[in-house]
Design a protein around this motif. Structure first.
Motif, PDB file in Angstrom:
ATOM      1  N   GLY A 145      38.010 -48.766  41.904  1.00 25.34           N
ATOM      2  CA  GLY A 145      37.877 -50.029  42.526  1.00 25.34           C
ATOM      3  C   GLY A 145      37.913 -50.057  44.092  1.00 25.34           C
ATOM      4  N   ASP A 146      37.852 -48.718  44.596  1.00 24.88           N
ATOM      5  CA  ASP A 146      37.759 -48.274  45.979  1.00 24.88           C
ATOM      6  C   ASP A 146      36.557 -47.478  46.131  1.00 24.88           C
ATOM      7  N   ILE A 147      36.256 -47.175  47.602  1.00 19.94           N
ATOM      8  CA  ILE A 147      35.012 -46.293  47.638  1.00 19.94           C
ATOM      9  C   ILE A 147      35.677 -45.131  48.259  1.00 19.94           C
ATOM     10  N   GLY A 148      34.956 -43.926  47.721  1.00 19.31           N
ATOM     11  CA  GLY A 148      35.225 -42.651  48.497  1.00 19.31           C
ATOM     12  C   GLY A 148      34.086 -42.134  49.340  1.00 19.31           C
ATOM     13  N   HIS A 149      34.287 -40.618  49.750  1.00 18.85           N
ATOM     14  CA  HIS A 149      33.158 -40.356  50.616  1.00 18.85           C
ATOM     15  C   HIS A 149      31.781 -39.864  50.041  1.00 18.85           C
ATOM     16  N   THR A 150      31.837 -39.694  48.786  1.00 22.90           N
ATOM     17  CA  THR A 150      30.528 -39.676  48.236  1.00 22.90           C
ATOM     18  C   THR A 150      29.893 -40.971  47.156  1.00 22.90           C
ATOM     19  N   PRO A 152      31.554 -45.073  45.171  1.00 23.71           N
ATOM     20  CA  PRO A 152      32.613 -45.431  44.604  1.00 23.71           C
ATOM     21  C   PRO A 152      33.518 -44.534  43.757  1.00 23.71           C
ATOM     22  N   ALA A 153      35.041 -44.555  43.928  1.00 27.89           N
ATOM     23  CA  ALA A 153      35.726 -43.674  43.606  1.00 27.89           C
ATOM     24  C   ALA A 153      36.094 -43.749  42.160  1.00 27.89           C
ATOM     25  N   LEU A 154      36.157 -42.652  41.429  1.00 23.64           N
ATOM     26  CA  LEU A 154      36.310 -42.568  40.008  1.00 23.64           C
ATOM     27  C   LEU A 154      37.509 -42.040  39.405  1.00 23.64           C
ATOM     28  N   ILE A 155      38.036 -42.109  38.247  1.00 31.43           N
ATOM     29  CA  ILE A 155      39.121 -41.702  37.768  1.00 31.43           C
ATOM     30  C   ILE A 155      38.632 -41.246  36.268  1.00 31.43           C
ATOM     31  N   TRP A 170      31.967 -39.375  42.985  1.00 29.37           N
ATOM     32  CA  TRP A 170      30.723 -40.020  42.454  1.00 29.37           C
ATOM     33  C   TRP A 170      29.661 -39.066  42.642  1.00 29.37           C
ATOM     34  N   GLY A 171      29.376 -38.402  43.785  1.00 31.06           N
ATOM     35  CA  GLY A 171      28.499 -37.448  44.165  1.00 31.06           C
ATOM     36  C   GLY A 171      28.386 -36.047  43.075  1.00 31.06           C
ATOM     37  N   ARG A 172      29.445 -35.555  42.475  1.00 33.44           N
ATOM     38  CA  ARG A 172      29.698 -34.758  41.632  1.00 33.44           C
ATOM     39  C   ARG A 172      28.985 -35.246  40.459  1.00 33.44           C
ATOM     40  N   VAL A 173      29.121 -36.540  40.019  1.00 35.49           N
ATOM     41  CA  VAL A 173      28.754 -36.826  38.512  1.00 35.49           C
ATOM     42  C   VAL A 173      27.118 -37.179  38.927  1.00 35.49           C
ATOM     43  N   ALA A 174      26.646 -37.624  40.045  1.00 37.07           N
ATOM     44  CA  ALA A 174      25.283 -37.816  40.457  1.00 37.07           C
ATOM     45  C   ALA A 174      24.557 -36.334  40.240  1.00 37.07           C
ATOM     46  N   ASP A 175      25.288 -35.383  40.796  1.00 39.92           N
ATOM     47  CA  ASP A 175      24.424 -34.000  40.852  1.00 39.92           C
ATOM     48  C   ASP A 175      24.167 -33.592  39.370  1.00 39.92           C
ATOM     49  N   LEU A 176      25.479 -33.836  38.597  1.00 40.74           N
ATOM     50  CA  LEU A 176      25.079 -33.369  37.109  1.00 40.74           C
ATOM     51  C   LEU A 176      24.040 -34.381  36.491  1.00 40.74           C
ATOM     52  N   ALA A 177      24.076 -35.778  36.858  1.00 38.81           N
ATOM     53  CA  ALA A 177      23.125 -36.457  36.142  1.00 38.81           C
ATOM     54  C   ALA A 177      21.628 -36.367  36.603  1.00 38.81           C
ATOM     55  N   GLY A 178      21.676 -35.654  37.865  1.00 34.59           N
ATOM     56  CA  GLY A 178      20.312 -35.479  38.449  1.00 34.59           C
ATOM     57  C   GLY A 178      19.500 -36.702  39.028  1.00 34.59           C
ATOM     58  N   GLN A 179      20.466 -37.794  39.458  1.00 36.42           N
ATOM     59  CA  GLN A 179      19.764 -38.827  40.109  1.00 36.42           C
ATOM     60  C   GLN A 179      20.738 -39.776  40.453  1.00 36.42           C
ATOM     61  N   SER A 180      20.501 -40.883  41.243  1.00 33.73           N
ATOM     62  CA  SER A 180      21.404 -41.973  41.581  1.00 33.73           C
ATOM     63  C   SER A 180      22.029 -42.591  40.508  1.00 33.73           C
ATOM     64  N   LEU A 181      23.182 -42.858  40.819  1.00 39.94           N
ATOM     65  CA  LEU A 181      23.898 -43.762  39.507  1.00 39.94           C
ATOM     66  C   LEU A 181      24.111 -45.333  39.765  1.00 39.94           C
ATOM     67  N   GLN A 254      27.333 -55.522  50.113  1.00 44.04           N
ATOM     68  CA  GLN A 254      27.344 -55.044  51.566  1.00 44.04           C
ATOM     69  C   GLN A 254      27.858 -53.808  51.844  1.00 44.04           C
ATOM     70  N   ILE A 255      29.016 -53.754  51.442  1.00 43.05           N
ATOM     71  CA  ILE A 255      29.911 -52.569  51.536  1.00 43.05           C
ATOM     72  C   ILE A 255      29.620 -51.140  51.077  1.00 43.05           C
ATOM     73  N   PHE A 256      29.260 -51.433  49.463  1.00 44.60           N
ATOM     74  CA  PHE A 256      28.985 -50.289  48.750  1.00 44.60           C
ATOM     75  C   PHE A 256      27.807 -49.852  48.989  1.00 44.60           C
ATOM     76  N   GLY A 257      26.704 -50.815  49.154  1.00 43.39           N
ATOM     77  CA  GLY A 257      25.290 -50.448  49.402  1.00 43.39           C
ATOM     78  C   GLY A 257      25.175 -49.945  51.006  1.00 43.39           C
ATOM     79  N   GLY A 258      25.731 -50.379  52.021  1.00 47.94           N
ATOM     80  CA  GLY A 258      25.933 -49.984  53.364  1.00 47.94           C
ATOM     81  C   GLY A 258      26.545 -48.502  53.380  1.00 47.94           C
ATOM     82  N   HIS A 259      27.623 -48.356  52.668  1.00 45.96           N
ATOM     83  CA  HIS A 259      28.180 -46.746  52.702  1.00 45.96           C
ATOM     84  C   HIS A 259      26.999 -46.031  51.934  1.00 45.96           C
ATOM     85  N   SER A 260      26.385 -46.501  50.984  1.00 47.88           N
ATOM     86  CA  SER A 260      25.225 -45.515  50.382  1.00 47.88           C
ATOM     87  C   SER A 260      24.173 -45.096  51.374  1.00 47.88           C
ATOM     88  N   ASP A 261      23.836 -46.248  52.273  1.00 46.46           N
ATOM     89  CA  ASP A 261      22.923 -45.919  53.132  1.00 46.46           C
ATOM     90  C   ASP A 261      23.542 -44.881  54.386  1.00 46.46           C
TER      91      ASP A 261
END
Length: 502
Positions: A145-150, A152-155, A170-181, A254-261
């Motif tokens: 529900g929050d946002i982390g460094h890489t 959205p925060a995940l459990i 999130w970044g770890r899962v994206a690396d394993l998936a090989g693409q943006s989530l 805006q928050i999550f997309g801006g953080h991604s940018d």
């Protein structure tokens, strides 16, 4: 949303790490960072005491993943990534009992992403997968529900240890998936929206659904028993709620997309609202809106009751009511004097909001202020109560404020023999006595205004700075219930300067 806590016994820690009792004894001696036993802070008051020490399951699972000797038994998404990884791929949408999901094939196995912030969802999903002898999905991730460094925060919860949740990146899962989530704003996180997405597709344009409040108001606005001004007031509040919810979606994007940018996070906004039809123009004529709501709260229509309940929670300033108040119905009190002039009536929507969940003896109206009043039944303990809203102003008359009586709230007696609950705005309350550092400036400020003009419309704006210091000091004293402060006492207090600062 948060990580569900799990505590492990000594035997469970041994099973997790694959060590004997002697090996368990050696661990804190071999590893200075081995987690220490903890107290189970989440154990219920009637749950039995554990037989021995317990360890925080999340800390133990993460420690194992960071310790070379036990990495193969630690949290999947905290272990070092494989050196050579096959490109991941999206396996598509899944309906689950715990919310909509997408599955991702990775080099460590299938990772299921649950698009929900429901507490415990990751662990519950992992438990279900173990129960059906799942052999493919290794980890379930849900949104924090929050946002982390890489991103959205995940459990996460692994099917190898489904009862233990831990925070994942999130970044770890994206690396394993090989693409943006993909990520969906909360109000667009619905199965019929999520299933439309696939890698490379543009964001789906989806409606923000009406919530329960908006549905109640729209239904009432279709009721032809109400006048056009009343129906306009209902639609105006529904429009305002709709705009607020759509604005929430836009803010999330805006928050999550801006953080991604900014952070170059591997995130794709998968859905957005229709910007061409929002925001809706909302009627802002307060006189018209207040007239409409006066009609609604005076109605006995079921739609009026439901709408008034929504308005009290969303914008009570539009209703002709001040603060909700309840006092004991006792003989010889100022409330009994006031109650003598009340007249019995049929209940309205205003009465219904007062009586919700109560055992009611009778419904009344104050003929001088039109305020609805409810008397509850005797509960056999402390007796019945009077339930009412404070008026927003006292009726104009020939009298002046004669005294202030302290009984449950502040009451005003007048020189022409009337008794009233003191007027108060919906978001404030009138009290007296030591407030553990907070001073009763509301009561002091109201009384200060009524001393000059009994019928003045009450304002409590900046009461903390505008209330006379002497009146505030008077109401700050620990007066007994039923104390009467005469006009002379109040005027003298108002003229008393504050004590000098030392």
């Amino acid at each position: 949303m948060g990580i569900s806590s799990t505590y492990l016994s000594k035997a469970e820690v041994q099973d997790l790490l694959g060590v004997s009792s002697f090996g368990m004894w050696r661990l804190p001696r071999q590893h200075k960072d081995f987690p220490a036993p903890e107290k189970d802070h989440y154990r219920g008051p009637f749950a039995p005491e554990p037989d021995g020490p317990v360890w925080d399951g999340t800390k133990m699972y993460e420690w194992a993943a960071a310790t070379p000797e036990f990495q193969h038994r630690g949290a999947f998404l905290e272990r070092p990534l494989p050196g050579q990884r096959q490109p991941g791929r999206c396996l598509g949408y899944r309906d689950t009992a715990h919310g909509p999901a997408t599955d991702w094939q990775t080099s460590i196995g299938v990772i299921r992403m649950l698009h929900t912030t429901e507490r415990g969802a990751a662990s519950a999903m992992a438990v279900d997968l173990v129960a059906v002898h799942n052999r493919e999905i290794v980890t379930v991730c849900a949104l924090f529900g929050d946002i982390g460094h890489t991103g959205p925060a995940l459990i996460a919860a692994d099917t190898a240890q489904p009862g233990i949740e831990y925070e994942a990146r999130w970044g770890r899962v994206a690396d394993l998936a090989g693409q943006s989530l993909p990520w969906w704003p909360d109000l667009l996180r619905r199965p019929e929206v999520i299933r439309l997405w696939e890698p490379g597709s543009p964001a789906v344009v989806a409606d923000v659904l009406a919530d329960d409040r908006e549905q109640v108001l729209r239904r009432a606005a279709r009721n032809t028993a109400f006048s056009e001004p009343a129906r306009s007031a209902l639609n105006a509040m529904a429009d305002a709620i709709r705009n607020q919810r759509v604005e929430g979606v836009a803010t999330d994007i805006q928050i999550f997309g801006g953080h991604s940018d900014r952070m170059q996070t591997r995130l794709v906004i998968a859905a957005q609202h229709d910007e061409t039809i929002h925001p809706i123009d909302v009627e802002e004529d307060e006189e018209l809106l207040e007239a409409g709501w006066r009609e609604i709260v005076a109605s006995s229509q079921p739609d009026a009751v439901a709408a008034a309940d929504v308005a009290l929670g969303y914008h009570p300033e539009l209703l002709p009511y001040g603060r909700f108040t309840d006092v004991r119905a006792k003989e010889g009190t100022v409330a009994e004097r006031w109650a003598r002039r009340l007249t019995v009536c049929d209940p309205t929507a205003g009465h219904a909001t007062l009586a919700e969940g109560k055992e009611v003896e009778a419904f009344f109206v104050d003929p001088l202020t039109d305020m609805p009043v409810v008397r509850t039944k005797d509960d056999g303990d402390k007796g019945p109560k009077w339930l009412f809203y404070a008026p927003l102003a006292l009726p104009a008359g020939r009298g002046e404020l004669a005294s202030a009586v302290l009984y449950g709230t502040v009451w005003i007696t007048t020189t022409d023999g009337q008794v009233h609950p003191a007027p108060c705005t919906p978001g404030d309350h009138l009290w007296w006595g030591d407030g553990w550092g907070d001073r009763p400036t509301e009561a002091a400020y109201v009384v200060n205004q009524l001393l000059d003009n009994l019928a003045t419309p009450i304002s409590l704006r900046d009461h903390w700075s505008k209330a006379p210091a002497g009146l505030t000091a008077l109401f700050n004293e620990k007066h007994k219930q039923g104390t009467e402060l005469t006009r002379a006492t109040l005027l003298h207090a108002r003229m008393t300067p504050p004590p000098p600062r030392r």
